[in-house]
Design a protein around this motif. Structure first.
Motif, short mmCIF file in Angstrom:
data_model
loop_
_atom_site.label_atom_id
_atom_site.label_comp_id
_atom_site.label_asym_id
_atom_site.label_seq_id
_atom_site.Cartn_x
_atom_site.Cartn_y
_atom_site.Cartn_z
N TYR A 16 0.66 -1.14 0.00
CA TYR A 16 0.01 -0.13 0.08
C TYR A 16 0.75 1.26 0.05
O TYR A 16 0.67 2.28 -0.82
N ALA A 17 1.91 1.33 0.84
CA ALA A 17 2.88 2.60 1.08
C ALA A 17 3.59 2.73 -0.44
O ALA A 17 3.49 3.66 -0.98
N GLY A 75 -11.88 11.83 7.71
CA GLY A 75 -11.12 11.76 9.07
C GLY A 75 -10.42 10.62 9.21
O GLY A 75 -10.13 10.27 10.38
N CYS A 76 -10.26 9.44 8.47
CA CYS A 76 -9.60 8.32 8.43
C CYS A 76 -8.03 8.55 8.22
O CYS A 76 -7.47 9.46 7.64
N GLY A 77 -7.36 7.85 9.28
CA GLY A 77 -5.94 7.82 9.11
C GLY A 77 -5.53 6.75 7.89
O GLY A 77 -6.21 6.39 7.46
N GLU A 78 -4.31 6.84 7.81
CA GLU A 78 -3.77 5.77 6.76
C GLU A 78 -4.08 4.48 7.11
O GLU A 78 -4.76 3.73 6.38
N LEU A 79 -3.96 4.28 8.10
CA LEU A 79 -4.08 2.65 8.50
C LEU A 79 -5.72 2.45 8.44
O LEU A 79 -6.03 1.33 8.00
N ARG A 80 -6.45 3.25 8.83
CA ARG A 80 -7.79 3.13 8.74
C ARG A 80 -8.32 3.02 7.25
O ARG A 80 -9.18 2.27 6.98
N ALA A 81 -7.78 4.11 6.42
CA ALA A 81 -8.03 4.05 4.91
C ALA A 81 -7.76 2.71 4.38
O ALA A 81 -8.33 2.23 4.01
N LEU A 82 -6.59 2.31 4.82
CA LEU A 82 -6.14 0.79 4.28
C LEU A 82 -7.20 -0.24 4.76
O LEU A 82 -7.54 -0.89 3.77
N LEU A 83 -7.46 -0.08 6.13
CA LEU A 83 -8.46 -1.37 6.35
C LEU A 83 -9.73 -1.35 5.86
O LEU A 83 -10.51 -2.35 5.50
N ARG A 84 -10.38 -0.27 5.94
CA ARG A 84 -11.67 0.20 5.52
C ARG A 84 -11.97 0.13 4.03
O ARG A 84 -13.07 -0.35 3.66
N GLN A 100 4.14 12.49 8.11
CA GLN A 100 3.71 11.55 7.01
C GLN A 100 5.06 10.68 6.87
O GLN A 100 5.01 9.38 6.28
N ALA A 101 6.17 10.92 6.95
CA ALA A 101 7.38 10.56 6.87
C ALA A 101 7.31 9.18 7.70
O ALA A 101 7.73 8.15 7.64
N LEU A 102 6.82 9.49 9.11
CA LEU A 102 6.82 8.48 10.08
C LEU A 102 5.78 7.41 9.77
O LEU A 102 6.30 5.96 9.85
N THR A 103 4.68 7.83 9.18
CA THR A 103 3.54 6.94 8.90
C THR A 103 4.30 5.81 7.56
O THR A 103 4.19 4.68 7.57
N THR A 104 5.02 6.64 6.66
CA THR A 104 5.54 5.88 5.62
C THR A 104 6.64 4.93 6.22
O THR A 104 6.54 3.56 5.58
N LEU A 105 7.30 5.36 7.03
CA LEU A 105 8.42 4.36 7.81
C LEU A 105 7.82 3.27 8.36
O LEU A 105 7.98 2.07 8.17
#
Lengths: 446, 279, 314
Positions: free
Chosen positions: B95-96, B178-187, C15-20
């Protein structure tokens, strides 16, 4: 792209610093006190029910003699497992290890993976030269270091189908290789491009007919005193290979034989070519006597004899290839005194050796047990006892490089028997083989 | 009949004749294996094609071979645990790589593809030494299961290719909600990427199921950890059997793969095309 | 109530931390299971190490041994080359042929597709054992049938000059992956191009040359390069086939030298295994591993160049 390359290089350099060579050596020793209760672990390779029962009976006999030592045994252990466990060391590693092959004795002795047993022998007052038969002492030591002891031996001889011999009008088993060739031809009945019955399957990939097993009949010298390969020097190897090529051609040629060989069943199944009378003669070890006796479908008469010898060595008839199971104590064991008691019992106690030998039909490895009146007297088995006791019987020398030299020789031998290397070029080729073996040994030198 | 129709008919016959011939090449081996697997010991060592008597009991005998069920269990452990770990670690990475903008992204992809193409034999010796000497895990399957928890390159690559096909707008709108990346990924992403994840999961499962080199290096020395591949390899020699039982064992090892295929045909074809065509 | 107003820099750092965080499993994995062992392999290639006693530095001795003294290196290299040239080529040609056949077939498409695809799924060890039996000179059905047709059949896995062709037949049997890839690629070729060519009176051969081939050439390239890289890892089939056909006892714990017959099935990956885990010649095994690495990476770079699609976003 260049940046990537740099990144990889950087990572590589950083990790190279961490990649220090790690050694697995956990040093054990003979520090244990025999008056205390102890448990030792014993690894062996036996797996058939009769074999496991026999070794377990010996373990129980040992425990009765030494009530404070308990032996935990693990069966069906292969050489690979032993290698891994000994290299890794640690608590799960065994104290006493036995191996069916003598390949690794050189490496185990030289590297110290197996403890030197001479001090233990001396402490127990055992004169090894007077106790163990001479050839077995040779394959259990390397460069004067006795890091293992023989635990029963194997010998190779000739099995022959008596009914087929009678039908072909052959009175007795062949004693020289020219008799052998004549008999093998006489016993061969061809059918189409195959065989109805074959006198003898000589191919080096056959069950037990490996080049080094055969070579026992020619009494070869593999290495000189300085450890250099001398296959091309004497006539043994050249003669053997020349003879093999002649035999292969006389019996119908390499391709035809190889094709016939692919119709053979598994060596240790009841579809073994000798059991189902696809061949009239077979070179095999003493263990085959048990298999033949137990196979209810074997209704023909069979007998055993030593393998024939070269015509110019006719007076040496009776010798053969001998090898055996080795047993040693792991360097990492912390209970080496207890382990030694166990090894001493298994390898030198006449009663233990004889009952074990009788149960699994292997050849005893001490002079006392060979003379024991309790040893199985069946003539088919006794043939092998005599071969093993014959002073001219020989085996492979242990090297640091295991059986690598045998593999190099075998590779060459395959090319001779299949006709890729002409007979006239054998000696020349053997010189190259010698050179190669020396290079390989040098590479393995530590 | 007109010329064109006759030609079409001839083409039909030609194509299908070729098809049948090719099908024979692919199917007949299975038929011969099956026929041999029910022969008697001695008949399997002749060149007869048809069994003179049918020994279905051969299959029961294979099942009763010491260790056979252990090999099954170990293979299932390797394949199931390996696949779960692999997906859990590969999805966020893929995903990243597919959706995040960051410096070095291209380099990261180059490294993923390099790792994917790396023959496992290149690194096996140091890896073995570490697992054996530092962790004392030689003789088990853990040395080939644990690395799967750290993102298998091949799975990352395939998943990334699939995730690229998911429009960014869906993810953006989720973030606006309002989703963070993780929630966007999972949801959002995972549900949408189900076919891709299924395909990659199946691939990983089959890779583990069929793997021979890994178990051979790490587990060959310890029969308690043998997989079907190892057990089958030694079946003929170790159990002193002949072709009939060996073929029965071979078919029993092939069977589950074929059964799974019939249930998950679509995911497979999806996965294979992902490897080569899109991208 | 808190307001989360982040500065631009703070946002970027987050953002960088999330990517990491998302990449972290792979970063650890890459370091531990790629960079470290690779560096370690380089290190060991200069060491004498029998995996018992501590390693000692021997300079280029292992390299010299492998390239000038080790007798199995040349045959293994030659076999690998043979397989790369013959097996990969035949697989691509055959896979394309089967892929085209499937797109042309009108009746029973499902049956044909399944029949052609299934063998690909057969576990390699099982498939290899099956083929050693099928091609067994004495008892196998193939030679029986060839014999009945009056063809003098070869000894396949038991003949050094036929063992690699036998492995190739086995590889062609498992063509399913390439078939699906080619099938998808062929269906992607725009129909209008064929129609236009037909109107111009182009025959089947000419349509194939001027329309099909150019359209699917990237896929062919992909198939060739991945085929080469797979062949560099070719281990299972030659190992199992050699052991079984030789008739020697081959339990996984016992040591049977690979390459039967006459080293004709020996490949470089088998050498790494034999040297590293049977002879404990860590140094020489590492040298061969690095040779494999160099060749594999060269082809990987070629692949990334040719198919930049592997790396780009769409």
């Amino acid at each position: 792209m260049r940046r990537t390359a740099l990144a990889i290089l950087g990572a590589a350099a950083a990790t190279a610093l961490l990649a220090s060579g790690c050694t697995a050596n956990v040093n054990g020793g003979a520090y244990d006190d025999l008056s205390k209760k102890e448990t030792i672990t014993f690894w062996h390779g036996w797996s058939q029910p009769n074999e496991v029962n026999a070794i377990n009976a010996n373990i129980r006999a040992f425990e009765r003699l030494h009530p404070n030592i308990t032996v935990k045994s693990v069966g069906n252990v292969t050489d690979d497992t032993i290698n891994q466990a000994l290299r890794a060391g640690g608590d799960s590693a065994p104290d006493v290890v036995s191996s069916f092959s003598t390949d690794k004795v050189g490496l185990y002795c030289a590297s110290g993976l197996w403890t030197d047993l001479d001090p233990f022998l001396a402490k127990s007052g055992i004169d090894k030269a007077k106790t163990f038969t001479a050839p077995t002492l040779k394959y259990t030591a390397y460069r004067g270091k006795q890091c293992s002891l023989p635990l029963l031996g194997d010998a190779l001889g000739l099995y022959y189908n008596v009914d087929m011999f009678k039908k072909a009008g052959i009175a007795r088993p062949p004693r020289t290789f020219s008799e052998f060739k004549a008999d093998a031809e006489k016993l061969t009945v061809r059918k189409g491009d195959g065989y109805r019955q074959l006198g003898f399957m000589p191919d080096y990939h056959g069950y037990a007919t490996t080049p080094t097993n055969y070579l026992g009949q020619w009494s070869p010298t593999y290495l000189d005193a300085r450890g250099r390969s001398v296959l091309a020097k004497g006539s043994a190897v050249t003669d053997m290979l020349t003879y093999q090529r002649g035999l292969v051609q006389a019996l119908g040629g390499y391709d035809r034989l190889e094709k016939y060989r692919t119709t053979f069943g598994d060596e240790y199944s009841t579809q073994n070519a000798f059991h189902v009378q696809k061949v009239a003669m077979q070179m095999d070890g003493e263990w085959r006597t048990v298999n033949l006796e137990q196979d209810r479908n074997v209704r023909f008469h069979w007998a055993t004899a030593p393998m024939p010898v070269p015509d110019d060595q006719a007076d040496q008839y009776g010798k053969g290839y001998a090898t055996g199971t080795t047993i040693g104590i792991a360097h990492s064991s912390r209970k080496q005194n207890a382990a030694w008691q166990f090894v001493k019992f298994l390898t030198t106690n006449t009663k233990a050796l004889v009952s074990f030998a009788n149960a699994i039909h292997n050849v005893p490895t001490t002079y006392a047990s060979l003379k024991s009146p309790d040893l199985d007297k069946s003539p088919t088995f006794r043939t092998f006892v005599r071969i093993a006791a014959n002073p001219r019987s020989s085996t492979l020398p242990p090297t640091l490089n295991g059986s690598q030299f045998a593999l190099t020789l075998s590779d060459f031998a395959y090319r001779v028997e299949s006709g890729k290397v002409p007979v006239a070029r054998i000696r020349e080729g053997l010189k190259e083989v010698d050179h190669q073996i020396d290079l390989d040994n040098l590479q393995a030198e530590m | 009949m007109t010329d064109a129709r006759r030609r079409a008919a001839l083409a039909w016959i030609g194509t299908h004749a070729l098809g049948v011939a090719a099908a024979l090449f692919f199917v007949l081996p299975f038929v011969f294996l099956l026929l041999t697997s029910v022969m008697s010991d001695s008949q399997a060592l002749t060149s007869n094609l048809w069994p003179t008597s049918w020994h279905w009991g051969n299959y029961a005998q294979v099942f009763h071979t010491p260790g056979f069920l252990t090999w099954w269990r170990n293979t299932v452990i390797y394949a199931v645990v390996g696949t779960v770990l692999c997906l859990a670690s590969a999805i966020p990475v893929a995903y990243a790589l597919a959706k995040f903008r960051f410096r070095g992204r291209r380099t990261a992809m180059v490294l993923v593809v390099s790792a994917m193409m790396l023959p496992p034999q290149v690194i096996v010796i140091p890896m073995y030494l570490v697992w054996a000497q530092q962790f004392h895990l030689a003789g088990t399957l853990w040395p080939i299961i644990i690395p799967l928890a750290f993102g298998d390159a091949y799975s990352i690559f395939l998943l990334r290719q699939f995730l690229l096909t998911i429009p960014d707008e869906y993810i953006e709108s989720a973030k606006i909600d309002g989703c963070g990346e993780l929630r966007a990924l999972l949801r959002i992403v995972v549900p949408m990427a189900k076919p891709g994840i299924a395909a990659v999961g199946l691939f990983q499962f089959f890779y583990c199921w069929n793997d021979y080199f890994g178990p051979k290096v790490y587990a060959a020395s310890n029969p308690a950890w043998w997989t079907l591949s190892l057990g089958l390899e030694s079946f003929r020699g170790a159990h002193h059997t002949n072709w009939n039982l060996t073929m029965a064992a071979t078919l029993l090892v092939m069977a589950p793969v074929i059964i799974v295929f019939f249930f998950a045909q679509k995911a497979f074809v999806e996965g294979v095309t992902l490897t080569g065509v899109k991208g | 109530m808190t307001t989360t107003t982040l500065t631009y820099a703070g946002k970027r750092r987050r953002q960088a931390l999330t990517t990491l965080a998302f990449l972290s499993p792979w970063i650890i994995g890459f370091a531990a299971f790629f960079a470290y062992p690779l560096a370690s392999t380089v290190y060991f290639s200069f060491m004498h190490y029998n995996q018992i006693n501590p390693p000692t530095f021997v300079g280029l001795r292992n390299w010299k041994y492998v390239f000038t003294e080790y007798p199995l290196f040349a045959p293994a290299l030659w076999n690998t080359l043979w397989l790369v040239v013959v097996m990969v080529t035949l697989r691509v040609v055959f896979g394309l042929g089967i892929g085209m056949l499937v797109t042309k077939v009108k009746t029973g498409v499902g049956f044909f597709r399944t029949a052609f695809y299934l063998p690909y799924l057969a576990p390699p060890v099982a498939a290899t054992i099956g083929f050693v039996f099928l091609l067994n000179p004495g008892t196998g059905p193939v030679n029986r049938i060839l014999g009945a047709l009056g063809i003098n059949a070869p000894n396949w896995f038991n003949d050094p000059s036929w063992s690699k062709p036998a492995l190739t037949v086995l590889a062609l049997w498992g063509i399913g992956d390439l078939m699906v890839i080619f099938m998808a690629a062929l269906l992607d070729v725009p129909k209008e191009q064929y129609e236009a060519a037909s109107l111009d009176g182009a025959g089947a051969v000419s349509r194939f040359r001027h329309i099909t081939l150019p359209n699917i050439s990237p896929i062919i390239m992909f198939a060739v390069i991945t085929g080469v890289i797979q062949t560099l890892q070719y281990f299972t089939q030659p190992t199992v086939a050699g052991n079984l056909a030789s008739g020697q006892l081959s339990a996984p714990g016992t040591m049977v030298p690979p390459g039967y017959p006459d080293n004709s099935t020996l490949t470089l990956p088998q050498l790494v295994f034999t040297l590293g885990f049977q002879n404990f010649n860590t140094g020489a095994a590492s040298v061969i591993a690095l040779v494999l690495f160099a060749v594999a990476m060269a082809f990987t770079l070629l692949l990334m160049r040719r198919r930049s699609g592997l790396l780009t976003e769409d």
